[in-house]
Design an enzyme around this catalytic site. Structure first.
Site, PDB file in Angstrom:
ATOM      1  N   ASP A  81       0.847  -1.198   0.000  1.00 42.39           N
ATOM      2  CA  ASP A  81       0.000   0.000   0.000  1.00 42.39           C
ATOM      3  C   ASP A  81       0.882   1.249   0.000  1.00 42.39           C
ATOM      4  O   ASP A  81       1.820   1.365   0.779  1.00 42.39           O
ATOM      5  CB  ASP A  81      -0.872  -0.039   1.274  1.00 42.39           C
ATOM      6  CG  ASP A  81      -1.873   1.079   1.351  1.00 42.39           C
ATOM      7  OD1 ASP A  81      -2.213   1.494   2.471  1.00 42.39           O
ATOM      8  OD2 ASP A  81      -2.307   1.567   0.279  1.00 42.39           O
ATOM      9  N   ASN A 229      -9.991   0.499   0.586  1.00 42.71           N
ATOM     10  CA  ASN A 229      -8.957   0.458   1.627  1.00 42.71           C
ATOM     11  C   ASN A 229      -9.543   0.814   2.995  1.00 42.71           C
ATOM     12  O   ASN A 229     -10.213   1.847   3.127  1.00 42.71           O
ATOM     13  CB  ASN A 229      -7.856   1.475   1.314  1.00 42.71           C
ATOM     14  CG  ASN A 229      -6.937   1.004   0.217  1.00 42.71           C
ATOM     15  OD1 ASN A 229      -7.271   0.107  -0.552  1.00 42.71           O
ATOM     16  ND2 ASN A 229      -5.750   1.595   0.140  1.00 42.71           N
TER      17      ASN A 229
HETATM   18  O1  PH4 Z   1      -6.523   4.218   2.399  1.00 42.99           O
HETATM   19  C1  PH4 Z   1      -6.026   3.746   3.418  1.00 42.99           C
HETATM   20  C2  PH4 Z   1      -6.872   3.531   4.654  1.00 42.99           C
HETATM   21  O2  PH4 Z   1      -7.529   4.715   4.998  1.00 42.99           O
HETATM   22  P1  PH4 Z   1      -8.402   4.747   6.353  1.00 42.99           P
HETATM   23  O3  PH4 Z   1      -7.465   4.558   7.475  1.00 42.99           O
HETATM   24  O4  PH4 Z   1      -9.037   6.095   6.350  1.00 42.99           O
HETATM   25  O5  PH4 Z   1      -9.397   3.619   6.255  1.00 42.99           O
HETATM   26  N1  PH4 Z   1      -4.723   3.372   3.457  1.00 42.99           N
HETATM   27  O6  PH4 Z   1      -4.023   3.388   2.293  1.00 42.99           O
HETATM   28  C3  PH4 Z   1      -4.023   3.018   4.689  1.00 42.99           C
HETATM   29  C4  PH4 Z   1      -2.797   3.894   4.869  1.00 42.99           C
HETATM   30  C5  PH4 Z   1      -2.055   3.528   6.137  1.00 42.99           C
HETATM   31  O7  PH4 Z   1      -0.822   4.238   6.148  1.00 42.99           O
HETATM   32  P2  PH4 Z   1       0.147   4.157   7.442  1.00 42.99           P
HETATM   33  O8  PH4 Z   1       0.369   2.698   7.751  1.00 42.99           O
HETATM   34  O9  PH4 Z   1       1.378   4.863   7.006  1.00 42.99           O
HETATM   35  O10 PH4 Z   1      -0.596   4.847   8.552  1.00 42.99           O
HETATM   36 ZN    ZN Z   2      -4.451   5.055   1.190  1.00 44.49          ZN
END
Ligand code: PH4
Ligand code: ZN
Length: 283
Positions: A81, A229
């Site tokens: 991701d 996501n």
């Molecule tokens: O789109 C989403 C999820 O979004 P949401 O948390 O609003 O459901 N993502 O790509 C998750 C991004 C997570 O990044 P990190 O691990 O750096 O905090």
């Molecule tokens: Zn994202």
């Protein structure tokens, strides 16, 4: 069984439903997602951000996800991701990821095309699917911060050119969602989504989906979103269950007893998402 992201998302695109892509950072989250998928007979995508890989190590995430996918009775893809670093992306491919995101959205349009093309070439040579992002999705999570004013929606004309020139398998679009918790209710640009779907006729991805009202998610799926996501809603379920347990069982110190209820709570949230997304009994 372990499959590519494209195998899962092409089916979703053709039949008009969406598949959850849930962020994993530890064993309990992986298990909660797979249990939810098997109990609802849903295909599913396990995904790790660069922040998640930094926390757990790519080898640990890959090993857990591969074991989970190979044992699972439903199709499972393993996805990077928000990949921004080419070396990191190649490392994930070498570790058995079956899908990678190259997030070139912070670059100017032509540069986003260039970096994306480079990843598509190497990933496709390895039989791995590719997601890219066009337009800037706002919000904040550990490694991702885009101020409201910098968040720009995806332009349908640019999207058509982008996909033609890069050959990506699915596209993350900016239509009003943001990463992390929302302050107010997000207003999604459904007309824009409809136009982009008609022009591209390919699987589309919605980021920042936690906290988006159920009816908005269902409308987005009906208009062509196929990968959704979710991270924050899993974090909130984990956090609530652990805090409740510790508050009510101050003398218990066994991690299995503390994390077990969190795994159960996350599983229930994820099953609810799969129902809303329409992926139940699609395995
Ligand atoms: O789109 C989403 C999820 O979004 P949401 O948390 O609003 O459901 N993502 O790509 C998750 C991004 C997570 O990044 P990190 O691990 O750096 O905090
Ligand atoms: Zn994202």
């Amino acid at each position: 069984m372990l499959v590519t992201g494209k195998e899962i998302l092409q089916d979703a695109h053709k039949k008009g439903y969406a598949v959850g892509a849930f962020n994993v950072n530890n064993m309990e989250i992986v298990q909660a997602i797979i249990q939810a998928a098997e109990e609802t007979n849903s295909p599913v995508i396990l995904q790790a951000s660069q922040g998640g890989l930094k926390y757990a190590g790519v080898e640990y995430i890959a090993a857990m996800a591969k074991v989970a996918a190979e044992k699972a009775k439903v199709p499972v893809a393993i996805h990077l991701d928000h990949g921004t670093d080419f070396t990191q992306i190649v490392k994930c491919i070498r570790n058995g990821f079956t899908s990678v995101m190259i997030d070139g959205s912070k670059h100017p349009f032509e540069e986003n095309i260039a970096v994306t093309k480079k990843v598509v070439e190497i990933a496709h040579a390895a039989g791995v699917s590719v997601e890219a992002e066009l337009g800037k999705i706002g919000g904040t999570e550990d490694d991702i911060t885009v101020d409201e004013k910098d968040a720009t929606f995806t332009d349908p004309d640019e999207a058509e050119k982008f996909v033609k020139e890069t050959g990506v398998d699915y596209l993350a679009i900016a239509i009003g969602t943001a990463h992390g918790p929302y302050k107010g209710e997000p207003k999604l640009d459904f007309d824009r989504l409809k136009t982009i779907k008609e022009r591209l006729n390919m699987p589309l991805v919605l980021h920042g989906s936690s906290g988006v009202p159920e009816e908005s998610i269902k409308k987005a799926v009906s208009l062509g979103i196929n990968k959704i996501n979710i991270d924050t809603d899993i974090r909130l379920a984990f956090n609530g269950a652990v805090r409740d347990f510790v508050k009510n069982n101050p003398d218990v110190y066994d991690p299995r007893k503390i994390l077990g209820p969190a795994r159960e709570a996350m599983k229930e949230v994820i099953k609810g998402k799969m129902t809303i997304f329409g992926s139940v009994d699609r395995a």
